[in-house]
Design a protein around this motif. Structure first.
Motif, short mmCIF file in Angstrom:
data_model
loop_
_atom_site.label_atom_id
_atom_site.label_comp_id
_atom_site.label_asym_id
_atom_site.label_seq_id
_atom_site.Cartn_x
_atom_site.Cartn_y
_atom_site.Cartn_z
N GLN A 141 0.82 -1.20 0.00
CA GLN A 141 0.00 0.00 0.00
C GLN A 141 0.86 1.26 0.00
O GLN A 141 2.05 1.23 0.35
CB GLN A 141 -0.93 0.00 1.21
CG GLN A 141 -2.09 -0.97 1.11
CD GLN A 141 -3.11 -0.76 2.21
OE1 GLN A 141 -3.10 0.27 2.90
NE2 GLN A 141 -3.99 -1.73 2.40
N ASP A 142 0.22 2.36 -0.36
CA ASP A 142 0.90 3.66 -0.42
C ASP A 142 0.86 4.29 0.97
O ASP A 142 -0.01 5.11 1.27
CB ASP A 142 0.22 4.57 -1.45
CG ASP A 142 0.89 5.93 -1.55
OD1 ASP A 142 2.08 6.03 -1.17
OD2 ASP A 142 0.21 6.90 -1.97
N TRP A 143 1.79 3.92 1.81
CA TRP A 143 1.83 4.44 3.18
C TRP A 143 2.55 5.78 3.21
O TRP A 143 3.60 5.95 2.62
CB TRP A 143 2.56 3.46 4.11
CG TRP A 143 1.83 2.17 4.26
CD1 TRP A 143 2.08 1.01 3.59
CD2 TRP A 143 0.73 1.91 5.12
NE1 TRP A 143 1.20 0.03 3.98
CE2 TRP A 143 0.36 0.56 4.92
CE3 TRP A 143 0.01 2.68 6.04
CZ2 TRP A 143 -0.70 -0.03 5.60
CZ3 TRP A 143 -1.02 2.09 6.73
CH2 TRP A 143 -1.38 0.76 6.51
N ARG B 98 9.40 3.76 5.60
CA ARG B 98 8.14 4.51 5.64
C ARG B 98 7.70 4.82 7.07
O ARG B 98 6.77 5.61 7.28
CB ARG B 98 7.05 3.75 4.89
CG ARG B 98 7.29 3.72 3.38
CD ARG B 98 6.34 2.81 2.65
NE ARG B 98 6.58 1.40 2.98
CZ ARG B 98 5.91 0.40 2.42
NH1 ARG B 98 4.99 0.65 1.52
NH2 ARG B 98 6.20 -0.85 2.75
N ARG C 55 -1.08 14.70 2.95
CA ARG C 55 -0.99 14.38 1.53
C ARG C 55 -1.44 15.55 0.65
O ARG C 55 -1.29 15.50 -0.58
CB ARG C 55 -1.84 13.15 1.22
CG ARG C 55 -1.28 11.85 1.79
CD ARG C 55 -2.17 10.67 1.40
NE ARG C 55 -1.70 9.42 1.97
CZ ARG C 55 -0.77 8.64 1.43
NH1 ARG C 55 -0.17 9.02 0.30
NH2 ARG C 55 -0.42 7.51 2.00
#
Length: 815
Positions: free
Chosen positions: A580-582, A623, A776
């Motif tokens: 996943q895009d953590w 991350r 984000r």
């Protein structure tokens, strides 16, 4: 302040470096440069101090005397250079000698005169009192080793002496002419019966031990003014240096016993009070501080005014928490026994002079002293406490007849178990004002721990919300942002002294260019912190990741453990779905645990164990990083606050009196995730609650949940994420070499969870999801950062000191 370079001052600095080091400036060591620059500042500050004392004496001015066990001053050189307008000349002198000014500034050690928020607040107050031109003395002890230097070995905190005075202190001025005798032990002679006060009859305390207190002055400059404040620190020495007879017969230990007993008073801030000897030393420290300070201010008052009838009108004596509460019986003793006042006159002067700030809502944190210990060390003071209590209780019985339960609750003597003297009530009944340090804290103070006193003395209680000095915590700590503010706001009037001008930034929150400049300043500060982390810990962190920072004294109520549970939950989620895009996040924690606080030290070890696993798991791939920076202090704070994206203010609602770290973070453009507690409430109201990440139970719901019967295990049973986190820690997933290391810690949470971590866990996690989502969107995050800065105008310590002067000290200050 002047920005041009004065060639004469530059030449004088170069000459001073050569004169003091015996080498040409280009070959002088950096330490010599630091000392020479400090001495140049000190010489100017001493002139300003003498001028201020003369003018105050001539004007018959009222003075503030701020008594505190802590003054966490930090480094002084950069602040002094800026306040005195010498910074350009200093930098030019260093440039001419081929020296880096920043490296010179780094050679100065932090003054180890405090520990946490209480001491840093006192330092901010001295800065503001000087800047506002308020005649002021701070009074403290000259600690040789401070609290301790925190080292980390195999993940565990190790305490070492903080030998900050090893090479001397270039800032202090020894004042051998200011020396006072301080006694301990002995007996009381006179006509009254032991343990009672026969009013009007002479009493005389004959101590069995006599020490000398000698003053050392640290001068605090005001900004944009020639006014200064003086921090007067006391150094203990024996009345007789050695026992020569014992020395002559070869008993060297006995010969030096008195000297060592005296010097021990100045060794360490807050000696471990889990032992009787540690508590005795702390009591000796507290009395030594107040006795020397009161003798000094009385001597100065007599010199200025001739008699003591105006003491209460001309001397504001402020007790910073209860550590200086023995000032109450000491001032009574001095006025009654040494200056022949009547009891009524002496008590009237005390009440007019004294005021008291409470810093805690935790009943267990309210200081008490065993009656036998006071009777042994301070017999006359115990008599006076009894007498004061007798009079007060007589007034209570007259006002509320027949309520002996009330009498037991408000008595200065706690009669349950071993008898103790309650220091907070002692401070309350002898003061004319008692304040909390945030709106919520002051409300809870009169509703909970001091409810009985508030009903009896309703006009005595008030609020003064804390603040921080923008000179240190923005202008000095965050040069890139300070330069940007100068460009946008100008310096006439200077936002450094008129912090309300930050409100002018609010319209710029939607200005893309300004927001980009604010974020560029943040990026610079994050790069600086990342470099420090790599240098100190050998750990590489991503400066573009979200910097999530929790820096406070390590304590269960400040809930560093809740932050760890969140980190473990995030780690487990990444491991479960690494594709996943953590959002990359760097979690930074710093703070010291009291040396005897086993649970707090275990939490530090858990942080390191979790960091070791998370930082080395290839599934995480950078991350998520966990960083613990050791030996937190002012200078480290000056790097951390400007670099933070997210400020963690997560104490259980109703336990944090105010906080000042929350203000420093927001002032530097960090967004806050926090409970509805302390001054965070007033900050959110100033900025807009929608611009904060508020989570968890508020103080009312905390109280209600506890009253209903809190069952932490039910949260464990009903929340799979929480259960997985606690099971992992308890099973040894982060301590494989010792699998049961944290079983007791987790068992405590499941059995009683005093500070409601499990109750707030799910909502805290949900708030962190909102944090990720906003980060984000860089433009939206920058907009909120600007609004946070713009809303901090009311949280300057200048405003705080104006409030004290107006509400408590009855002193004028400039608008």
């Amino acid at each position: 302040m002047p920005n041009s370079i004065d060639p004469t001052t530059t030449a004088e600095l170069l000459a001073r470096v050569e004169r003091e080091s015996g080498r040409t400036p280009d070959h002088s060591p950096l330490d010599a440069w630091m000392r020479a620059a400090a001495h140049a500042c000190r010489a100017e500050l001493a002139e300003r101090m003498n001028a201020a004392l003369r003018s105050d004496r001539e004007a018959g001015a009222k003075r503030v005397h701020y008594l505190s066990m802590e003054f966490l001053m930090g480094r002084a050189l950069s602040n002094a250079l800026a306040a005195l307008g010498l910074e350009p000349a200093f930098r030019e002198a260093a440039r001419q000698a081929g020296r880096d000014p920043g490296e010179i500034l780094e050679r100065e050690p932090d003054a180890a005169l405090g520990n946490g928020g209480l001491g840093r607040l006192a330092a901010c107050f001295l800065d503001s009192m000087a800047t506002l031109g308020l005649p002021a003395f701070g009074y403290g002890l000259r600690y040789e080793y401070g609290m301790f230097a925190q080292r980390i070995r195999d993940g565990e905190q190790v305490e070492e002496p903080d030998d900050w005075l090893r090479d001397g202190n270039p800032w202090e001025l020894q004042r051998p002419e200011l020396r006072f005798e301080v006694g301990f032990g002995g007996a009381v002679q006179g006509l009254a019966e032991t343990g009672t006060e026969a009013l009007g009859e002479p009493r005389r305390w004959i101590p069995s031990e006599r020490l000398h207190a000698t003053a050392w002055d640290f001068i605090v400059p005001g900004y944009g003014t020639r006014r200064v404040a003086v921090l007067r620190q006391w150094q203990a020495s024996p009345s007789q240096p050695i026992d020569l007879a014992a020395f002559s017969r070869g008993d060297y230990a006995a010969a030096g016993a008195a000297k060592q007993a005296a010097e021990r008073i100045n060794w360490v801030l807050y000696p471990d009070d889990s032992t009787a000897t540690g508590r005795r030393l702390r009591l000796r420290q507290e009395y030594f501080l107040v006795s020397a300070s009161l003798q000094d201010l009385i001597a100065r008052h007599l010199e200025d005014h001739g008699d003591l009838q105006s003491l209460g009108a001309k001397a504001a004596i402020h007790l910073n928490d209860t550590h200086p509460a023995l000032a109450v019986p000491e001032l009574l003793r001095l006025l009654l026994d040494e200056h022949a006042m009547s009891w009524d006159e002496a008590l009237a002067q005390c009440k007019a002079a004294f005021s008291y700030t409470n810093h805690t809502l935790l009943p267990e944190a309210l200081e008490t002293w065993p009656v036998p210990m006071l009777e042994e060390l301070l017999p006359r003071h115990l008599e006076l406490i009894y007498a004061l209590n007798s009079r007060f209780l007589a007034q209570v019985r007259a006002a509320v007849p027949g309520d002996e339960g009330l009498i037991a609750r408000v008595s200065l003597i706690d009669e349950s178990g071993q008898r103790h003297v309650r220091m907070a009530p002692l401070s309350i009944i002898a003061s004319h004002k008692v304040n909390g340090v945030s709106k919520l804290h002051s409300e809870l103070m009169v509703e909970t721990i001091f409810a009985d006193y508030a009903k009896l003395l309703p006009h005595r209680f008030c609020n003064v919300t804390n603040g921080v000095t923008p000179r240190r915590w923005l202008a000095q700590a965050n040069a890139p942002l300070a330069r940007l503010l100068d460009q946008r706001l100008g310096t006439s009037p200077d936002w450094r002294t008129q912090l309300h001008r930050l409100a002018e930034l609010a319209p710029l929150a939607t200005d893309a260019e300004f927001c980009a400049q604010v974020q560029a300043a943040k990026a610079h500060n994050k790069q600086r912190l990342a470099a420090r982390i790599e240098h100190e810990l050998g750990l590489c962190v991503d400066p573009s990741s979200l910097f999530d920072v929790h820096i406070k004294r390590i304590h269960e109520y400040k809930r560093q453990l809740l932050k760890v549970l969140d980190v473990v939950a995030r780690y487990q989620a990444i491991c479960a779905a690494p594709e996943q895009d953590w959002l990359p996040r760097t979690v930074v924690i710093a703070g010291k645990a009291a040396s005897a606080y086993a649970v707090a030290k275990l939490i530090i070890r858990l942080i390191h164990d979790v960091a070791a696993v998370v930082n080395n798991d290839p599934r995480v791939a950078g991350r998520l990083r966990v960083v613990f920076l050791p030996n937190y202090g002012v200078s480290l704070g000056e790097v951390l606050f400007p670099a933070a994206d997210l400020s963690e203010q997560i104490s259980t609602a109703g336990t944090e009196a105010s906080g000042t770290g929350n203000m420093k973070f927001a002032l530097n453009g960090a967004l806050t995730i926090g409970t509805w507690d302390g001054a965070t409430i007033e900050m959110a109201e100033a900025v807009g609650r929608e611009h904060f990440f508020i989570f968890g139970l508020d103080a009312v719901r905390v109280r209600d949940l506890r009253a209903q019967g809190y069952e932490p295990r039910s949260y464990y049973n009903n929340d799979p994420t929480l259960r997985a986190v606690l099971d992992a820690i308890a099973s040894g997933a982060f301590s494989p070499a010792e699998p049961d290391r944290y079983q007791g810690l987790i068992a405590r949470l499941l059995e009683r969870d005093t500070y409601l971590l499990l109750a707030d866990f799910a909502d805290y996690r949900a708030a962190q999801v909102r944090v990720d989502a906003l980060y984000r969107r860089p433009e939206a995050w920058a907009e909120r950062a600007v609004l946070n800065i713009a809303g901090m105008g009311a949280f300057s310590s200048d405003r705080t000191i104006r409030d004290y002067a107006r509400t408590i000290w009855a002193m004028p200050t400039p608008d």
